[in-house]
Design a protein around this motif. Structure first.
Motif, short mmCIF file in Angstrom:
data_model
loop_
_atom_site.label_atom_id
_atom_site.label_comp_id
_atom_site.label_asym_id
_atom_site.label_seq_id
_atom_site.Cartn_x
_atom_site.Cartn_y
_atom_site.Cartn_z
N ARG A 73 9.57 5.08 -9.08
CA ARG A 73 9.96 5.43 -7.71
C ARG A 73 8.76 5.47 -6.77
O ARG A 73 8.88 5.11 -5.59
N ALA A 74 7.63 5.86 -7.29
CA ALA A 74 6.44 5.92 -6.43
C ALA A 74 6.04 4.52 -5.99
O ALA A 74 5.72 4.28 -4.82
N LEU A 75 6.06 3.58 -6.93
CA LEU A 75 5.70 2.20 -6.59
C LEU A 75 6.72 1.62 -5.63
O LEU A 75 6.36 0.94 -4.67
N VAL A 76 7.98 1.87 -5.89
CA VAL A 76 9.01 1.35 -5.00
C VAL A 76 8.84 1.93 -3.60
O VAL A 76 8.99 1.22 -2.60
N ALA A 77 8.49 3.18 -3.54
CA ALA A 77 8.28 3.80 -2.22
C ALA A 77 7.13 3.12 -1.50
O ALA A 77 7.19 2.85 -0.29
N LYS A 78 6.06 2.83 -2.24
CA LYS A 78 4.92 2.13 -1.63
C LYS A 78 5.35 0.77 -1.10
O LYS A 78 4.98 0.36 0.00
#
Lengths: 87, 481
Positions: A73-78
């Motif tokens: 989710r962190a990467l997707v948010a980025k």
């Protein structure tokens, strides 16, 4: 016939690096290496990442003739922020 | 129209678009089976400067199911590679192409054939049967590709060992149908006056006249395709029946590379097109589902069975041709299902449906396959009836499909009720079906078919093929100064 290869790597720590190997069938739940440590042959392959629905945090990563699926989710948010419209 | 541009998405991807599949026991050597699959619909011969070709980024396959599961038991896979000899030239050929290896052909293409065989554990054994096999050039014209078949055909037929042969290249499209009329509200010109919008009687016009396709043809020993490893002899046994289909794959992901100006594929291969029986996706699958059908595998065809049990065209024919199909109309209104169509396309015909002569039945599992009974001997060349089983020729469609079979007429008549007695023996087809009127009115009008491998005719020549004739009386008149 190569079947789609799907592997939930579950949550990846930190900045969301993921492991992509020359052989797609790695054990479920394998830990990802830290973001700064690329696999030794990473430079040989172009990688295509697809986020179909940012809300799920799933990323389909395609390389050569196979794919893996991770949840980060962190990467997707980025990624989502990177392409957010600038009004 | 057998499966030419039959679905919205594949119609935009001609090099991956399956158009026809043929499967028949060889008349000259009945121990062999011919498997032919075509791609590239509506291929105009004068299509320079970049003539049609197989795509390097597409996987082309011809598949066999021989255990009644609808899964791939044997697959022949084709990958092509194209190169440009003279990158400073815009020409397809820089002089006459006097042989298949002539360096004046600026854009030669080669291919690799790989065979996959399913093992007992479900994995596949893989073997490359041929590499760097030569594709002949397109039939450009009198100057570029003189004496086309004499020059290239022999060198374009390759041995794959064990009696197998292969060909891949341009040929004349063997399909024939009055495209313009059939898709103009199911018009059949021979019975034009009986249409709800009547027009004068006339013979049909073959919409594929003058057009080519790209063909992959295989000639394989029967023993290699049957599950038993032997040539079957029992015409009434389902074990004598194989299911054949062709499918095409592209990479799941594609990006346009602005450095190479080409699309590059990523990820696993996904099926974008498939074809077994002619006209199934074309005529029976709704437009909103056609692309899904192309992506699905035969083993999953239960989803589509309802479209065979209730055929849209079969239900509309009585309204389109008032008073011509009264028996069909009554059948439709009775609520009975088209189990004949379901059998022909999805399960195969039981022996009792065709008088006990043979079977194409592979079991109750619904799979859209071109079924071929390997134990039924071929009809002697020159004595075939191109209406196949409907014409009393059990070696023809839907028992496999020969290049000469008039599948359009066969299927129109089937949908019009001629095959309802296969599963409803008490049904009486409409009297019009006892005449020769229910047809699209076309015959094959391309260069002569061959009696030997690869069977399809010499490709239409770009120089010699006249462009289509403009239609008269349509649209606003042009005002000329």
């Amino acid at each position: 016939m190569s079947e789609p290869v799907r592997r939930d790597l579950l949550k990846v720590a930190g900045a969301g690096a993921f492991a992509v190997g020359a052989v797609a069938l790695t054990p479920h739940g394998a830990e990802a290496a830290p973001a700064s440590a690329l696999p030794h042959d990473a430079h040989r392959h172009e990688i295509l990442a697809h986020v179909k629905d940012a809300r799920t945090g799933r990323i389909t990563v395609m390389v050569e003739d196979y794919e893996v699926e991770i949840i980060d989710r962190a990467l997707v948010a980025k990624l989502a922020h990177a392409v957010a419209r600038r009004d | 129209m057998s499966s030419h541009r039959e679905a919205p998405e594949i119609s935009k991807d001609p090099t991956a678009d399956n158009t026809d599949v043929y499967a028949f026991v060889d008349t000259q050597d009945p121990t062999m089976v011919n498997l032919i699959a075509n791609w590239n619909p509506f291929e105009v011969p004068y299509g320079g400067p970049n003539f049609n070709e197989f795509a390097d980024d597409v996987l082309y396959t011809i598949n066999i199911s021989n255990r009644g599961t609808g899964r791939v038991d044997i697959s022949y896979r084709f990958r092509f590679e194209t190169r440009i000899r003279d990158k400073d030239s815009f020409l397809y050929n820089t002089g006459p192409i006097n042989s298949i290896t002539d360096p004046s052909w600026n854009r030669p293409q080669t291919y690799t054939v790989t065979k996959l065989v399913r093992k007992a554990d479900g994995t596949f054994r893989t073997r490359v049967l041929g590499r760097n096999l030569l594709v002949p050039p397109c039939n450009v014209g009198e100057r570029s590709t003189p004496n086309y078949d004499a020059t290239y055909r022999a060198d374009a037929v390759h041995s794959l060992g064990n009696g197998r042969r292969v060909f891949a290249g341009q040929r004349a499209d063997a399909f024939f149908v009055d495209l313009g009329s059939v898709f103009d509200l199911a018009g059949l010109r021979p019975i034009n006056p009986t249409h709800v919008i009547p027009l004068p009687v006339m013979e049909g016009m073959n919409g594929f006249q003058g057009l080519n396709c790209h063909t992959i043809a295989l000639q394989i020993p029967i023993r290699e395709l049957s599950a038993s490893g032997h040539r079957p002899t029992d015409k009434t046994s389902p074990k004598s029946v194989i299911g054949v289909w062709s499918s095409t794959f592209r990479s799941k992901g594609r990006l346009y590379d602005t450095k190479t100006n080409k699309y590059k594929g990523y990820g696993p291969l996904v099926q974008v097109s498939r074809l077994a029986n002619p006209l199934f996706n074309e005529l029976m699958i709704p437009m909103a589902v056609k692309d899904r059908w192309n992506h699905r595998k035969p083993k999953d065809d239960h989803e589509f069975a309802k479209y065979a049990l209730n055929t849209e065209l079969g239900e509309k024919l009585p309204g389109l041709y008032p008073n011509a199909f009264n028996n069909l109309d009554a059948f439709n209104k009775s609520g009975k299902k088209r189990t004949d169509i379901h059998a022909i396309f999805l399960t195969g015909l039981r022996a009792r449906a065709v008088g006990g002569a043979f079977t194409t039945y592979t079991g109750a599992k619904e799979m859209e396959l071109l079924r071929l009974n390997l134990a039924v001997p071929p009809t002697t060349a020159g004595q075939e009836n191109n209406l196949g089983v409907l014409g009393g020729d059990n070696a023809g469609f839907p028992n496999g499909r020969r290049v000469i079979d008039d599948v359009t007429t066969i299927e129109i008549r089937a949908l019009a009720g001629a095959t309802i007695p296969f599963t409803h023996p008490d049904y009486q087809p409409d009297p019009i079906l006892a005449t020769d009127l229910v047809r699209d009115g076309t015959t094959y009008t391309n260069p002569p078919l061959l009696t030997t491998f690869p069977f399809l005719g010499t490709p239409n020549n770009g120089y010699a093929t006249a462009p289509p004739t403009p239609s008269a009386g349509s649209g606003d008149p042009v005002v000329r100064p």
